[in-house]
Each structure stands twice: as structure tokens, then as C-alpha cells.
Design an enzyme around this catalytic site. Structure first.
Site, PDB file in Angstrom:
ATOM      1  N   GLN A 231      19.749 108.772 110.110  1.00 24.47           N
ATOM      2  CA  GLN A 231      18.109 108.773 110.272  1.00 24.47           C
ATOM      3  C   GLN A 231      17.947 109.127 111.707  1.00 24.47           C
ATOM      4  O   GLN A 231      18.669 108.396 112.738  1.00 24.47           O
ATOM      5  CB  GLN A 231      17.314 107.265 110.078  1.00 24.47           C
ATOM      6  CG  GLN A 231      16.131 107.037 110.514  1.00 24.47           C
ATOM      7  CD  GLN A 231      15.121 107.992 109.645  1.00 24.47           C
ATOM      8  OE1 GLN A 231      15.476 108.179 108.311  1.00 24.47           O
ATOM      9  NE2 GLN A 231      14.377 108.650 110.130  1.00 24.47           N
TER      10      GLN A 231
ATOM     11  N   LYS B 269      12.418 105.034 101.806  1.00 25.89           N
ATOM     12  CA  LYS B 269      13.298 106.005 101.116  1.00 25.89           C
ATOM     13  C   LYS B 269      14.334 105.010  99.993  1.00 25.89           C
ATOM     14  O   LYS B 269      14.544 105.639  98.719  1.00 25.89           O
ATOM     15  CB  LYS B 269      14.357 106.546 102.240  1.00 25.89           C
ATOM     16  CG  LYS B 269      13.669 107.764 102.981  1.00 25.89           C
ATOM     17  CD  LYS B 269      14.488 108.021 104.265  1.00 25.89           C
ATOM     18  CE  LYS B 269      13.576 109.235 104.895  1.00 25.89           C
ATOM     19  NZ  LYS B 269      14.170 109.435 106.291  1.00 25.89           N
TER      20      LYS B 269
ATOM     21  N   ASP C 271      19.294 116.289 103.752  1.00 31.50           N
ATOM     22  CA  ASP C 271      18.161 116.510 104.680  1.00 31.50           C
ATOM     23  C   ASP C 271      18.099 118.044 105.174  1.00 31.50           C
ATOM     24  O   ASP C 271      17.117 118.341 105.570  1.00 31.50           O
ATOM     25  CB  ASP C 271      18.386 115.824 105.956  1.00 31.50           C
ATOM     26  CG  ASP C 271      17.699 114.441 106.374  1.00 31.50           C
ATOM     27  OD1 ASP C 271      16.494 114.678 105.665  1.00 31.50           O
ATOM     28  OD2 ASP C 271      17.916 113.745 107.204  1.00 31.50           O
TER      29      ASP C 271
END
Length: 291
Positions: free
Chosen positions: A98, A54, A121
Site C-alpha cells: 500500500q 480490500k 497492482d
């Protein structure tokens, strides 16, 4: 029939180029550089790889990256404090925590604290609600990427039957919502579905997102169907080597399907590209600009 391969890596790279151009345009017109903050707690190897990919994509797309790598013993209060600071930081347009988090940290509490307007997200309940009623908001990256891949093969989904195997809040449910928005007729199948193979054989579009290695066999696939494999599973081959496979038995299903995504190189790169795209969208919105 041999299926055409849907090259997610190639399509993601093309998307990176588009994002870079739009990020540069925003910086030139408004002095705003899209910024993505990534919070990693602990030493989970898979999570570390995802974060590294990422961060690499962030640089390729011309976005700013803010990394927070924290030890596994970091307290829940510390993580919540970081999220609160990032919510207030005008240089941060996207916040990604995460998963999985260590067991002593409540994931729902952390994700729920993220500003919905920075929730790139797409996991916040407010964004899930926006998607369900057709309002603007962030769509989870994997379903958004999968939808782009489907539309590359079949732009008009009106009247087609889509079957989504899996009902998770991260993939299955939002994937179904996106397909509904494109006027497909959608069935969500799961572990309690009776005669799952027969249900799958009715699908013009089959999306597998269950986390079971090579579960979908060739006789589950309608000839000519579009097959999107969201699964990423590590298995050990008879030779004792590690191998990544999807939820679809690729080789045999490729003999029946019309188009199919490989693993790796299918949905995975699109997930990261759509994280960049969501961050870009957030920055444009914060600047009062139109993408």
C-alpha cells in the site's frame, strides 16, 4: 440532456460474484485458492481504509487474505524481506504494498522487487512494458476498472476520440494504452496542454485523473460524451462538513454528458474489484489453468 449514471458499485458487485464462482472452480479443480497479500506500513488513515475495503472484498470473492500491518518505523530492509518471502510463497498469488510508504523507504525499490507475476497492482516496469506493447501482463486496477465501465456503456470504441486528463504511470498512461487497444484515437492531456477545455470538448470519452477537485466543468464536456471521473478528493463544504468529490463537477457535467460516473460509487469500487480479478488471473496462471 441528463446523463445516465454509471453505477460502479453495482457492476463491481456483479464482478465479485463472477470472481467467487471462478475462485471456487479453481479450488475444486486444482486445489488452489487465490491468495492476496497486503502490506501496510504506518498509520495513514486513508491507506488503512483502502486496506480494510480490500480485505473485505477478498473474503467476499472467496480469496485468501494475508495481512502485514507494520509500524511506521519499520526499516526498508524489513519491508524488502517481507516482499522476498511473499515472492517465494506458493499460497500467495498477488502482492500489494500500500502506498504511500514512509519517507525513509524507497517505494521504487520495494515495488521493483515484487515478482512481476504477482504484481497485481500492475506497477512493476515489466508489466508497464507488457501493456505498452500489447503482451499479457497485469494492468493497474483503476484503468482496468475504468475500461470495464466504459465498455458497459459503449462496447465498440473504434474511431472514437478519447481524452485522458493526467499522465501518471498509475492511471493516465495505462488508461491511454487500454483505450488504444480498443481502437480509440487517444489524446493525453496534462497541466501543460494549451486550451485544455477546448481539447476536452473534442472527446467522445473523457477520463479525468488529475486529483484536482471539480476541475472539469460542464463547458469542457462534449454533449453526449462518456465521462469517467477517477478523482477522489476530500473537501470542506461551506457548512464546514467534509465531502468526497471527484475531478469532475458532477452536477453540472451530468446535464451535458451522455453517461457519467459518480464519486463515490463509480471508479472506486471497480478498482478494488479489479484487484481481486488480477489476483484470480494470477492464481489461474500459476495453476496452469484457463480462466
Amino acid at each position: 440532456m441528463v446523463a445516465s449514471v454509471i453505477d460502479g458499485k453495482k457492476i463491481a458487485n456483479e464482478l465479485h460474484v463472477e470472481i467467487r464462482a471462478k475462485a471456487d472452480a479453481l479450488a475444486a479443480s486444482h486445489g488452489v485458492v487465490p491468495g492476496l497479500a497486503v502490506v501496510l506500513v504506518g498509520e495513514d488513515p486513508a491507506s488503512a481504509v483502502y486496506v480494510r475495503n480490500k480485505v473485505k472484498a477478498t473474503a467476499e470473492c472467496g480469496l485468501k487474505s494475508f495481512e502485514f500491518k507494520l509500524p511506521a518505523e519499520t526499516s526498508e530492509a524489513e519491508v524488502l524481506g517481507i516482499v522476498e518471502r511473499l515472492n517465494k510463497d506458493p499460497d500467495v498469488h498477488g502482492i500489494l504494498v500500500q502506498l504511500p510508504l514512509p519517507k525513509h523507504i524507497d517505494s521504487d525499490k520495494v515495488l521493483g522487487l515484487i515478482d512481476p507475476d504477482k504484481d497485481v497492482d500492475g506497477f512493476h516496469p515489466l508489466n508497464a512494458g507488457r501493456l505498452s506493447v500489447g503482451l499479457p501482463g497485469f494492468v493497474p486496477c483503476t484503468p482496468r476498472g475504468s475500461a470495464i465501465l466504459i465498455e458497459k456503456v459503449q462496447p465498440d470504441l473504434s474511431g472514437l476520440h478519447a481524452v485522458v486528463i493526467g499522465r501518471s504511470n498509475i492511471v493516465g498512461k495505462p488508461m491511454a494504452q487500454l483505450l488504444l487497444q480498443k481502437n480509440a484515437t487517444v489524446t493525453i492531456a496534462h497541466s501543460r496542454t494549451k486550451d485544455l477545455p477546448a481539447v476536452c470538448r473534442t472527446a467522445d470519452i473523457l477520463v479525468a485523473a488529475v486529483g484536482r477537485p471539480e476541475m472539469v466543468k460542464a463547458d469542457w464536456v462534449k454533449p453526449g460524451a462518456i465521462v469517467i471521473d477517477v478523482g477522489i478528493n476530500r473537501i470542506t463544504t461551506p457548512e464546514g462538513k467534509g465531502k468526497l468529490v471527484g475531478d469532475v463537477a458532477y452536477a453540472e457535467c451530468a446535464e451535458v454528458a451522455g453517461a457519467i460516473t459518480p464519486v463515490p460509487g463509480g471508479v472506486g469500487p471497480m478498482t478494488i474489484a479489479c484487484l481481486m480479478l488480477n489476483t484470480l488471473d494470477s492464481a489461474y496462471r500459476a495453476a496452469g489453468a484457463t480462466v
